[in-house]
Design a protein around this motif. Structure first.
Motif, PDB file in Angstrom:
ATOM      1  N   ALA A   1     -12.287   1.355   5.250  1.00  0.00           N
ATOM      2  CA  ALA A   1     -12.353   1.417   3.804  1.00  0.00           C
ATOM      3  C   ALA A   1     -11.145   0.698   3.227  1.00  0.00           C
ATOM      4  CB  ALA A   1     -12.366   2.861   3.339  1.00  0.00           C
ATOM      5  N   VAL A   2     -11.344   0.050   2.113  1.00  0.00           N
ATOM      6  CA  VAL A   2     -10.272  -0.656   1.430  1.00  0.00           C
ATOM      7  C   VAL A   2     -10.123  -0.054   0.050  1.00  0.00           C
ATOM      8  CG1 VAL A   2      -9.538  -2.862   0.482  1.00  0.00           C
ATOM      9  CG2 VAL A   2     -10.719  -2.791   2.683  1.00  0.00           C
ATOM     10  N   MET A   3      -8.880   0.215  -0.319  1.00  0.00           N
ATOM     11  CA  MET A   3      -8.607   0.746  -1.640  1.00  0.00           C
ATOM     12  C   MET A   3      -7.795  -0.296  -2.402  1.00  0.00           C
ATOM     13  SD  MET A   3      -6.614   4.220  -2.734  1.00  0.00           S
ATOM     14  CE  MET A   3      -5.137   3.792  -1.853  1.00  0.00           C
ATOM     15  N   ALA A   4      -8.305  -0.764  -3.498  1.00  0.00           N
ATOM     16  CA  ALA A   4      -7.612  -1.762  -4.302  1.00  0.00           C
ATOM     17  C   ALA A   4      -6.832  -1.062  -5.398  1.00  0.00           C
ATOM     18  CB  ALA A   4      -8.608  -2.745  -4.906  1.00  0.00           C
ATOM     19  N   THR A   5      -5.508  -1.170  -5.340  1.00  0.00           N
ATOM     20  CA  THR A   5      -4.683  -0.518  -6.347  1.00  0.00           C
ATOM     21  C   THR A   5      -4.175  -1.492  -7.400  1.00  0.00           C
ATOM     22  OG1 THR A   5      -2.787  -0.761  -4.886  1.00  0.00           O
ATOM     23  CG2 THR A   5      -3.950   1.339  -4.829  1.00  0.00           C
ATOM     24  N   ASP A   6      -4.238  -2.774  -7.111  1.00  0.00           N
ATOM     25  CA  ASP A   6      -3.891  -3.814  -8.079  1.00  0.00           C
ATOM     26  C   ASP A   6      -2.560  -3.557  -8.783  1.00  0.00           C
ATOM     27  OD1 ASP A   6      -6.252  -5.256  -7.581  1.00  0.00           O
ATOM     28  OD2 ASP A   6      -7.366  -3.902  -8.880  1.00  0.00           O
ATOM     29  N   ILE A   7      -1.534  -3.256  -8.008  1.00  0.00           N
ATOM     30  CA  ILE A   7      -0.223  -2.969  -8.567  1.00  0.00           C
ATOM     31  C   ILE A   7       0.331  -4.157  -9.348  1.00  0.00           C
ATOM     32  CG2 ILE A   7       2.200  -2.638  -7.897  1.00  0.00           C
ATOM     33  CD1 ILE A   7       1.226  -0.753  -5.747  1.00  0.00           C
ATOM     34  N   VAL A   8       0.094  -5.358  -8.881  1.00  0.00           N
ATOM     35  CA  VAL A   8       0.703  -6.520  -9.518  1.00  0.00           C
ATOM     36  C   VAL A   8      -0.104  -7.039 -10.711  1.00  0.00           C
ATOM     37  CG1 VAL A   8       1.922  -7.268  -7.450  1.00  0.00           C
ATOM     38  CG2 VAL A   8      -0.377  -8.103  -7.877  1.00  0.00           C
ATOM     39  N   ASP A   9      -1.253  -6.477 -10.978  1.00  0.00           N
ATOM     40  CA  ASP A   9      -2.076  -6.914 -12.104  1.00  0.00           C
ATOM     41  C   ASP A   9      -1.564  -6.259 -13.382  1.00  0.00           C
ATOM     42  OD1 ASP A   9      -4.080  -7.243 -14.077  1.00  0.00           O
ATOM     43  OD2 ASP A   9      -5.573  -7.572 -12.508  1.00  0.00           O
ATOM     44  N   LYS A  10      -0.807  -7.022 -14.176  1.00  0.00           N
ATOM     45  CA  LYS A  10      -0.179  -6.477 -15.383  1.00  0.00           C
ATOM     46  C   LYS A  10      -1.208  -6.038 -16.416  1.00  0.00           C
ATOM     47  CE  LYS A  10       4.097  -8.875 -14.692  1.00  0.00           C
ATOM     48  NZ  LYS A  10       5.040  -9.854 -15.045  1.00  0.00           N
ATOM     49  N   GLU A  11      -2.317  -6.750 -16.489  1.00  0.00           N
ATOM     50  CA  GLU A  11      -3.355  -6.402 -17.454  1.00  0.00           C
ATOM     51  C   GLU A  11      -3.980  -5.036 -17.118  1.00  0.00           C
ATOM     52  OE1 GLU A  11      -7.649  -8.168 -18.732  1.00  0.00           O
ATOM     53  OE2 GLU A  11      -6.021  -9.631 -18.488  1.00  0.00           O
ATOM     54  N   LEU A  12      -4.279  -4.813 -15.832  1.00  0.00           N
ATOM     55  CA  LEU A  12      -4.827  -3.518 -15.426  1.00  0.00           C
ATOM     56  C   LEU A  12      -3.815  -2.398 -15.627  1.00  0.00           C
ATOM     57  CD1 LEU A  12      -6.897  -4.281 -12.212  1.00  0.00           C
ATOM     58  CD2 LEU A  12      -7.727  -3.495 -14.416  1.00  0.00           C
ATOM     59  N   LYS A  13      -2.546  -2.678 -15.362  1.00  0.00           N
ATOM     60  CA  LYS A  13      -1.501  -1.668 -15.574  1.00  0.00           C
ATOM     61  C   LYS A  13      -1.439  -1.292 -17.050  1.00  0.00           C
ATOM     62  CE  LYS A  13       3.394  -0.735 -14.715  1.00  0.00           C
ATOM     63  NZ  LYS A  13       3.886  -0.390 -16.032  1.00  0.00           N
ATOM     64  N   GLU A  14      -1.523  -2.269 -17.913  1.00  0.00           N
ATOM     65  CA  GLU A  14      -1.487  -2.009 -19.356  1.00  0.00           C
ATOM     66  C   GLU A  14      -2.709  -1.194 -19.792  1.00  0.00           C
ATOM     67  OE1 GLU A  14      -1.483  -4.460 -23.557  1.00  0.00           O
ATOM     68  OE2 GLU A  14      -0.591  -5.414 -21.792  1.00  0.00           O
ATOM     69  N   LEU A  15      -3.878  -1.534 -19.249  1.00  0.00           N
ATOM     70  CA  LEU A  15      -5.084  -0.761 -19.569  1.00  0.00           C
ATOM     71  C   LEU A  15      -4.945   0.696 -19.126  1.00  0.00           C
ATOM     72  CD1 LEU A  15      -7.869  -3.341 -18.645  1.00  0.00           C
ATOM     73  CD2 LEU A  15      -7.324  -2.480 -20.931  1.00  0.00           C
ATOM     74  N   GLY A  98      13.979  -7.000  -6.471  1.00  0.00           N
ATOM     75  CA  GLY A  98      12.581  -6.626  -6.664  1.00  0.00           C
ATOM     76  C   GLY A  98      12.349  -5.135  -6.513  1.00  0.00           C
ATOM     77  N   GLU A  99      13.011  -4.516  -5.540  1.00  0.00           N
ATOM     78  CA  GLU A  99      12.869  -3.070  -5.349  1.00  0.00           C
ATOM     79  C   GLU A  99      13.437  -2.301  -6.531  1.00  0.00           C
ATOM     80  OE1 GLU A  99      11.379  -1.060  -2.563  1.00  0.00           O
ATOM     81  OE2 GLU A  99      10.417  -3.008  -2.807  1.00  0.00           O
ATOM     82  N   LEU A 100      14.567  -2.753  -7.060  1.00  0.00           N
ATOM     83  CA  LEU A 100      15.141  -2.083  -8.238  1.00  0.00           C
ATOM     84  C   LEU A 100      14.161  -2.138  -9.415  1.00  0.00           C
ATOM     85  CD1 LEU A 100      18.862  -3.287  -8.113  1.00  0.00           C
ATOM     86  CD2 LEU A 100      17.953  -1.027  -7.487  1.00  0.00           C
ATOM     87  N   GLY A 101      13.603  -3.315  -9.647  1.00  0.00           N
ATOM     88  CA  GLY A 101      12.623  -3.453 -10.728  1.00  0.00           C
ATOM     89  C   GLY A 101      11.382  -2.623 -10.474  1.00  0.00           C
ATOM     90  N   PHE A 102      10.953  -2.570  -9.220  1.00  0.00           N
ATOM     91  CA  PHE A 102       9.778  -1.780  -8.844  1.00  0.00           C
ATOM     92  C   PHE A 102      10.009  -0.309  -9.160  1.00  0.00           C
ATOM     93  CE2 PHE A 102       6.908  -0.258  -5.212  1.00  0.00           C
ATOM     94  CZ  PHE A 102       5.750  -0.512  -5.914  1.00  0.00           C
ATOM     95  N   PHE A 103      11.181   0.204  -8.816  1.00  0.00           N
ATOM     96  CA  PHE A 103      11.507   1.593  -9.166  1.00  0.00           C
ATOM     97  C   PHE A 103      11.570   1.783 -10.681  1.00  0.00           C
ATOM     98  CE2 PHE A 103      13.112   2.179  -4.780  1.00  0.00           C
ATOM     99  CZ  PHE A 103      12.544   3.416  -4.505  1.00  0.00           C
ATOM    100  N   ASP A 104      12.250   0.888 -11.373  1.00  0.00           N
ATOM    101  CA  ASP A 104      12.482   1.056 -12.811  1.00  0.00           C
ATOM    102  C   ASP A 104      11.220   0.925 -13.653  1.00  0.00           C
ATOM    103  OD1 ASP A 104      15.166   1.442 -12.287  1.00  0.00           O
ATOM    104  OD2 ASP A 104      15.748  -0.607 -12.830  1.00  0.00           O
ATOM    105  N   PHE A 105      10.363  -0.016 -13.290  1.00  0.00           N
ATOM    106  CA  PHE A 105       9.233  -0.321 -14.153  1.00  0.00           C
ATOM    107  C   PHE A 105       7.892   0.186 -13.636  1.00  0.00           C
ATOM    108  CE2 PHE A 105      12.476  -3.552 -15.043  1.00  0.00           C
ATOM    109  CZ  PHE A 105      12.715  -3.224 -16.371  1.00  0.00           C
ATOM    110  N   TYR A 106       7.850   0.695 -12.416  1.00  0.00           N
ATOM    111  CA  TYR A 106       6.580   1.177 -11.883  1.00  0.00           C
ATOM    112  C   TYR A 106       6.692   2.580 -11.290  1.00  0.00           C
ATOM    113  CZ  TYR A 106       2.004   1.157  -9.717  1.00  0.00           C
ATOM    114  OH  TYR A 106       0.715   1.473  -9.374  1.00  0.00           O
TER     115      TYR A 106
END
Length: 160
Positions: A1-15, A98-106
């Motif tokens: 099974a594959v689970m698509a989380t689309d973390i990098v998709d800014k449009e989906l994150k905003e939705l 990148g990890e710092l930004g990942f923690f701060d913004f996600y």
């Protein structure tokens, strides 16, 4: 099974963020029964969406050693892809920042939302606290860790 989380998709994150705001930041109004059911269903749906997102990055909200293990493995995948010509980006160049930004913004905003909705009960504090502690530890030691991971992968050591 594959689970698509689309973390990098800014449009989906905003939705997702907009749906969260609609579900959890509604002003109190007199609701009909059907409005209450719709509101409850909306909240359940958005909580499930956020749980799916959290499952993809759960290592960031656990003990430092768990975070390090999975961060190192992901670094190794990205470094191997770069070495094999499957990626143009050397992960060494941006991994620390990148990890710092990942923690701060996600990660930390996601952990706050999971705490806010109470889906994990009292454990929600634990996940948020681990995310914050891991972020602080990464800020303190991350550059040294990236250099260590690079040395290890260059020597063929793929696990910390």
């Amino acid at each position: 099974a594959v689970m698509a989380t689309d973390i990098v998709d800014k449009e989906l994150k905003e939705l997702r963020n907009n749906r969260w705001d609609k579900a959890f930041n509604e002003e109190e109004t007199i609701e009909t029964h059907s409005m209450h059911i719709e509101s409850t269903n909306r909240k359940a749906t958005i909580v499930i969406e956020h749980l799916i997102q959290a499952s993809d990055v759960a290592h960031t909200m656990q003990h430092w050693h768990v975070y390090r293990k999975w961060n190192s493995r992901f670094f190794g995948e990205c470094y191997a892809a770069y070495q094999q010509g499957r990626s143009e980006t050397n992960p060494v160049d941006n991994w620390y920042r990148g990890e710092l930004g990942f923690f701060d913004f996600y990660i930390i905003p996601l952990a706050k939302k999971l705490k806010e909705c109470g889906v994990f009960g009292k454990s929600s504090d634990e996940y948020l606290n681990y995310a914050r502690a891991n972020r602080q530890e990464w800020e303190r030691r991350g550059e040294e860790i990236v250099a260590e991971m690079l040395r290890n992968y260059q020597r063929g050591i793929t696990h910390p």
